[in-house]
Design a protein around this motif. Structure first.
Motif, PDB file in Angstrom:
ATOM      1  N   ASP A  22       0.818  -1.209   0.000  1.00 54.68           N
ATOM      2  CA  ASP A  22       0.000   0.000   0.000  1.00 54.68           C
ATOM      3  C   ASP A  22       0.857   1.267   0.000  1.00 54.68           C
ATOM      4  O   ASP A  22       0.608   2.208   0.752  1.00 54.68           O
ATOM      5  N   VAL A  23       1.874   1.255  -0.851  1.00 50.96           N
ATOM      6  CA  VAL A  23       2.803   2.370  -0.962  1.00 50.96           C
ATOM      7  C   VAL A  23       2.486   3.161  -2.225  1.00 50.96           C
ATOM      8  O   VAL A  23       2.208   2.580  -3.280  1.00 50.96           O
ATOM      9  N   VAL A 137       3.157   3.338   9.203  1.00 47.91           N
ATOM     10  CA  VAL A 137       4.521   2.795   9.336  1.00 47.91           C
ATOM     11  C   VAL A 137       4.483   1.404   9.961  1.00 47.91           C
ATOM     12  O   VAL A 137       5.210   0.506   9.527  1.00 47.91           O
ATOM     13  N   ARG A 138       3.637   1.198  10.952  1.00 46.60           N
ATOM     14  CA  ARG A 138       3.512  -0.147  11.537  1.00 46.60           C
ATOM     15  C   ARG A 138       3.096  -1.157  10.472  1.00 46.60           C
ATOM     16  O   ARG A 138       3.645  -2.263  10.393  1.00 46.60           O
ATOM     17  N   CYS A 143       4.304  -5.503   6.626  1.00 44.05           N
ATOM     18  CA  CYS A 143       4.285  -5.961   5.245  1.00 44.05           C
ATOM     19  C   CYS A 143       5.696  -6.342   4.793  1.00 44.05           C
ATOM     20  O   CYS A 143       5.885  -7.337   4.108  1.00 44.05           O
ATOM     21  N   GLY A 144       6.690  -5.551   5.215  1.00 39.89           N
ATOM     22  CA  GLY A 144       8.076  -5.869   4.887  1.00 39.89           C
ATOM     23  C   GLY A 144       8.502  -7.216   5.436  1.00 39.89           C
ATOM     24  O   GLY A 144       9.217  -7.978   4.785  1.00 39.89           O
ATOM     25  N   ASP A 146       6.304  -9.701   6.211  1.00 39.17           N
ATOM     26  CA  ASP A 146       5.475 -10.693   5.510  1.00 39.17           C
ATOM     27  C   ASP A 146       5.999 -11.000   4.117  1.00 39.17           C
ATOM     28  O   ASP A 146       5.913 -12.143   3.663  1.00 39.17           O
ATOM     29  N   LYS A 147       6.539  -9.989   3.430  1.00 43.74           N
ATOM     30  CA  LYS A 147       7.026 -10.167   2.054  1.00 43.74           C
ATOM     31  C   LYS A 147       8.491 -10.599   1.991  1.00 43.74           C
ATOM     32  O   LYS A 147       9.053 -10.749   0.912  1.00 43.74           O
ATOM     33  N   GLY A 148       9.154 -10.750   3.145  1.00 46.08           N
ATOM     34  CA  GLY A 148      10.533 -11.225   3.161  1.00 46.08           C
ATOM     35  C   GLY A 148      11.584 -10.148   2.938  1.00 46.08           C
ATOM     36  O   GLY A 148      12.748 -10.458   2.710  1.00 46.08           O
ATOM     37  N   HIS A 149      11.205  -8.881   3.028  1.00 48.52           N
ATOM     38  CA  HIS A 149      12.177  -7.799   2.888  1.00 48.52           C
ATOM     39  C   HIS A 149      12.901  -7.538   4.206  1.00 48.52           C
ATOM     40  O   HIS A 149      14.042  -7.076   4.221  1.00 48.52           O
TER      41      HIS A 149
END
Length: 193
Positions: A22-23, A137-138, A143-144, A146-149
């Motif tokens: 959602d960026v 930001v939370r 999401c970072g 969850d997506k492996g970043h």
């Protein structure tokens, strides 16, 4: 033909990396393309919270204009390859793509190749971060993960813990010190140079 399809598919998926969290993408805020790209080895385990020390913004148009101005200043005056922050968050509660999850930013000297830098738009020595900014930001950080970043055991730090700066400002610093993953003693991850 198969090679062309694979390249197109890769570009489409790369474009959705930021959108999946959602960026507001660089294309959406009318950002310039980077002059050079260095890819960030992922996942990283450091998230650095900072502020822009600029006026804040509360509307989509105002935040997009500020992000463009920051990028222009950093690329034209500071000779950065691109906007330095990985992400920026406006008072409107929207997150703006900077260098993003995939590319090395220029936000914290000595830590750019092993961290994500998230900058709140405004001056948080005087301003209070909004509930919408904090929630955005939370969600971005989750999401970072969850997506492996980001690693699930990432460390959250204030910009001031790593370099000599007032960033992220007293009021934002007070807030993030209460967040999960906040690392009070940054000695274990500090550069020795």
């Amino acid at each position: 033909m198969i090679l062309v399809f694979c390249i197109v598919l890769g570009l489409v998926q790369w474009g959705y990396v930021e959108a999946a969290c959602d960026v507001v993408t660089k294309k959406q805020w009318d950002g310039l393309k980077p002059l050079h790209v260095e890819y960030l080895p992922r996942p990283v385990n450091i998230v650095i919270i900072e502020h822009t020390a600029t006026p804040g913004c509360s509307t989509d148009a105002g935040c997009e204009e500020l992000v463009r101005n920051i990028q222009n200043n950093q690329m034209e005056q500071l000779n950065f390859w691109d906007i330095g922050m990985s992400f920026l968050v406006g008072g409107n509660g929207k997150v703006y793509e900077g260098s993003g999850w995939l590319r090395v930013g220029a936000h914290t000297y000595g830590y750019n190749r092993r961290s994500i830098g998230i900058s709140f738009i405004g001056n948080y020595n005087t301003d209070e971060p909004t509930a919408d900014q904090l929630e955005a930001v939370r969600k971005l950080i989750q999401c970072g993960v969850d997506k492996g970043h980001l690693t699930s055991d990432y460390h959250l730090l204030a910009h001031r813990q790593l370099i000599s700066t007032e960033s992220p400002g007293r009021k934002l610093y007070r807030e993030i010190r209460t967040w999960p993953h906040y690392l009070e003693n940054a000695t274990s991850i500090m550069n020795n140079s």
